[in-house]
Write a protein that holds these residues in place. Sequence first.
Motif, PDB file in Angstrom:
ATOM      1  N   THR A  84       7.468 115.457  33.415  1.00 32.73           N
ATOM      2  CA  THR A  84       8.198 114.268  32.993  1.00 32.73           C
ATOM      3  C   THR A  84       7.191 113.140  32.799  1.00 32.73           C
ATOM      4  O   THR A  84       6.026 113.233  33.206  1.00 32.73           O
ATOM      5  N   ALA A  85       7.653 112.063  32.197  1.00 36.13           N
ATOM      6  CA  ALA A  85       6.767 110.918  31.998  1.00 36.13           C
ATOM      7  C   ALA A  85       6.240 110.402  33.344  1.00 36.13           C
ATOM      8  O   ALA A  85       5.083 109.987  33.450  1.00 36.13           O
ATOM      9  N   GLU A  86       7.063 110.451  34.383  1.00 36.87           N
ATOM     10  CA  GLU A  86       6.642 109.977  35.697  1.00 36.87           C
ATOM     11  C   GLU A  86       5.597 110.892  36.329  1.00 36.87           C
ATOM     12  O   GLU A  86       4.847 110.463  37.217  1.00 36.87           O
ATOM     13  N   GLN A  87       5.549 112.141  35.883  1.00 35.61           N
ATOM     14  CA  GLN A  87       4.610 113.111  36.458  1.00 35.61           C
ATOM     15  C   GLN A  87       3.307 113.229  35.671  1.00 35.61           C
ATOM     16  O   GLN A  87       2.420 113.985  36.060  1.00 35.61           O
ATOM     17  N   LEU A  88       3.176 112.482  34.592  1.00 33.65           N
ATOM     18  CA  LEU A  88       2.045 112.698  33.691  1.00 33.65           C
ATOM     19  C   LEU A  88       0.690 112.484  34.354  1.00 33.65           C
ATOM     20  O   LEU A  88      -0.256 113.241  34.104  1.00 33.65           O
ATOM     21  N   VAL A  89       0.563 111.450  35.148  1.00 30.22           N
ATOM     22  CA  VAL A  89      -0.728 111.179  35.781  1.00 30.22           C
ATOM     23  C   VAL A  89      -1.173 112.367  36.626  1.00 30.22           C
ATOM     24  O   VAL A  89      -2.342 112.780  36.589  1.00 30.22           O
ATOM     25  N   ASP A  90      -0.243 112.946  37.368  1.00 35.37           N
ATOM     26  CA  ASP A  90      -0.578 114.133  38.165  1.00 35.37           C
ATOM     27  C   ASP A  90      -0.823 115.341  37.272  1.00 35.37           C
ATOM     28  O   ASP A  90      -1.717 116.156  37.545  1.00 35.37           O
ATOM     29  N   ALA A  91      -0.053 115.469  36.205  1.00 36.00           N
ATOM     30  CA  ALA A  91      -0.180 116.636  35.332  1.00 36.00           C
ATOM     31  C   ALA A  91      -1.548 116.694  34.666  1.00 36.00           C
ATOM     32  O   ALA A  91      -2.156 117.767  34.565  1.00 36.00           O
ATOM     33  N   VAL A  92      -2.042 115.570  34.184  1.00 38.75           N
ATOM     34  CA  VAL A  92      -3.339 115.593  33.499  1.00 38.75           C
ATOM     35  C   VAL A  92      -4.497 115.789  34.462  1.00 38.75           C
ATOM     36  O   VAL A  92      -5.620 116.097  34.040  1.00 38.75           O
ATOM     37  N   ALA A  93      -4.227 115.637  35.768  1.00 36.67           N
ATOM     38  CA  ALA A  93      -5.279 115.823  36.768  1.00 36.67           C
ATOM     39  C   ALA A  93      -5.360 117.254  37.274  1.00 36.67           C
ATOM     40  O   ALA A  93      -6.271 117.600  38.032  1.00 36.67           O
ATOM     41  N   ILE A  94      -4.443 118.107  36.852  1.00 38.43           N
ATOM     42  CA  ILE A  94      -4.432 119.505  37.298  1.00 38.43           C
ATOM     43  C   ILE A  94      -5.636 120.248  36.736  1.00 38.43           C
ATOM     44  O   ILE A  94      -6.055 120.027  35.594  1.00 38.43           O
ATOM     45  N   ALA A  95      -6.192 121.145  37.527  1.00 34.06           N
ATOM     46  CA  ALA A  95      -7.277 122.028  37.095  1.00 34.06           C
ATOM     47  C   ALA A  95      -8.360 121.257  36.345  1.00 34.06           C
ATOM     48  O   ALA A  95      -8.566 121.448  35.148  1.00 34.06           O
ATOM     49  N   PRO A  96      -9.077 120.371  37.024  1.00 36.98           N
ATOM     50  CA  PRO A  96     -10.039 119.495  36.347  1.00 36.98           C
ATOM     51  C   PRO A  96     -11.146 120.230  35.599  1.00 36.98           C
ATOM     52  O   PRO A  96     -11.719 119.679  34.663  1.00 36.98           O
ATOM     53  N   GLY A  97     -11.430 121.467  35.977  1.00 34.79           N
ATOM     54  CA  GLY A  97     -12.490 122.204  35.296  1.00 34.79           C
ATOM     55  C   GLY A  97     -12.010 123.048  34.136  1.00 34.79           C
ATOM     56  O   GLY A  97     -12.803 123.779  33.540  1.00 34.79           O
ATOM     57  N   SER A  98     -10.722 122.977  33.803  1.00 38.74           N
ATOM     58  CA  SER A  98     -10.139 123.819  32.764  1.00 38.74           C
ATOM     59  C   SER A  98      -9.444 122.979  31.706  1.00 38.74           C
ATOM     60  O   SER A  98      -9.138 121.802  31.921  1.00 38.74           O
ATOM     61  N   SER A  99      -9.178 123.596  30.554  1.00 39.81           N
ATOM     62  CA  SER A  99      -8.337 122.963  29.550  1.00 39.81           C
ATOM     63  C   SER A  99      -6.890 122.995  30.028  1.00 39.81           C
ATOM     64  O   SER A  99      -6.471 123.955  30.678  1.00 39.81           O
ATOM     65  N   VAL A 100      -6.141 121.955  29.690  1.00 39.20           N
ATOM     66  CA  VAL A 100      -4.749 121.862  30.104  1.00 39.20           C
ATOM     67  C   VAL A 100      -3.923 121.375  28.930  1.00 39.20           C
ATOM     68  O   VAL A 100      -4.308 120.434  28.228  1.00 39.20           O
ATOM     69  N   VAL A 101      -2.783 122.039  28.711  1.00 35.46           N
ATOM     70  CA  VAL A 101      -1.805 121.634  27.701  1.00 35.46           C
ATOM     71  C   VAL A 101      -0.624 121.008  28.432  1.00 35.46           C
ATOM     72  O   VAL A 101      -0.071 121.622  29.339  1.00 35.46           O
ATOM     73  N   VAL A 102      -0.245 119.796  28.054  1.00 29.65           N
ATOM     74  CA  VAL A 102       0.819 119.082  28.757  1.00 29.65           C
ATOM     75  C   VAL A 102       1.964 118.791  27.801  1.00 29.65           C
ATOM     76  O   VAL A 102       1.780 118.098  26.794  1.00 29.65           O
ATOM     77  N   LEU A 103       3.147 119.332  28.106  1.00 31.03           N
ATOM     78  CA  LEU A 103       4.361 119.033  27.354  1.00 31.03           C
ATOM     79  C   LEU A 103       5.186 118.028  28.134  1.00 31.03           C
ATOM     80  O   LEU A 103       5.456 118.238  29.321  1.00 31.03           O
TER      81      LEU A 103
END
Length: 231
Positions: A84-103
Amino acid sequence: MPTMLTLGVRPRRDPEALFADLLVATVDDVATAEALEPHPLVGTACVPLSAVDDSAALERFLVRLDVAPPDEPPPVRAYVVEATAEQLVDAVAIAPGSSVVVLCADGDVVETTALVDRAGRHPGLDAGWSEDRVADFLAVVAHAEHGFFAVATDTSSVLAVLAGTVAALRGDDVRSALRSPDLAGLVALHPDAAAATREVLLGVLVPNAGNIAHELRRRIDEITGDAAGDA
């Protein structure tokens, strides 16, 4: 300024260049991903993290975070997370050494998509979103630093994503392209325009990837007059 993809529409040596390795097969487990029938339009697979064991080799695959990731996530092609929009900051911080796709399906799509891109992550698009949300998303990623992945359900929605992306890059009417994808125009794109499009649209996650790939090939063959198809 729109990215100029006005290099002309002309016959191309490889009418499938825009579609090559485009599809990402969403499957239930790694064994199914590894057993997928090879197809030129299917690039890789996406598996749920809950179905991954410690011994799985995942470097070729996307992994959907349907459960919380471990403290040291294994190396993968990219992790896929819905937030969710409220979770975005945490979502983009997941797996810092890998590529991440965020919907992110809520919030202001311009703001959320730009936030994901600024974080060095890949924004994710769901083709099932409203036309306005999809169009606004594409307007952002057309000028973003990082490419995006899309989620679609069938051949028509895959073509809509492709057509909308091309229209956004060219500064054309995105909503019209989403409603009525011009497959002949996509097939005939100049090679440089096709390459530029695929630098932005990195892949489309789909169920039944084999069936969609064969249907895409059939439609392309109808345009090009290639009767051989997948035979």
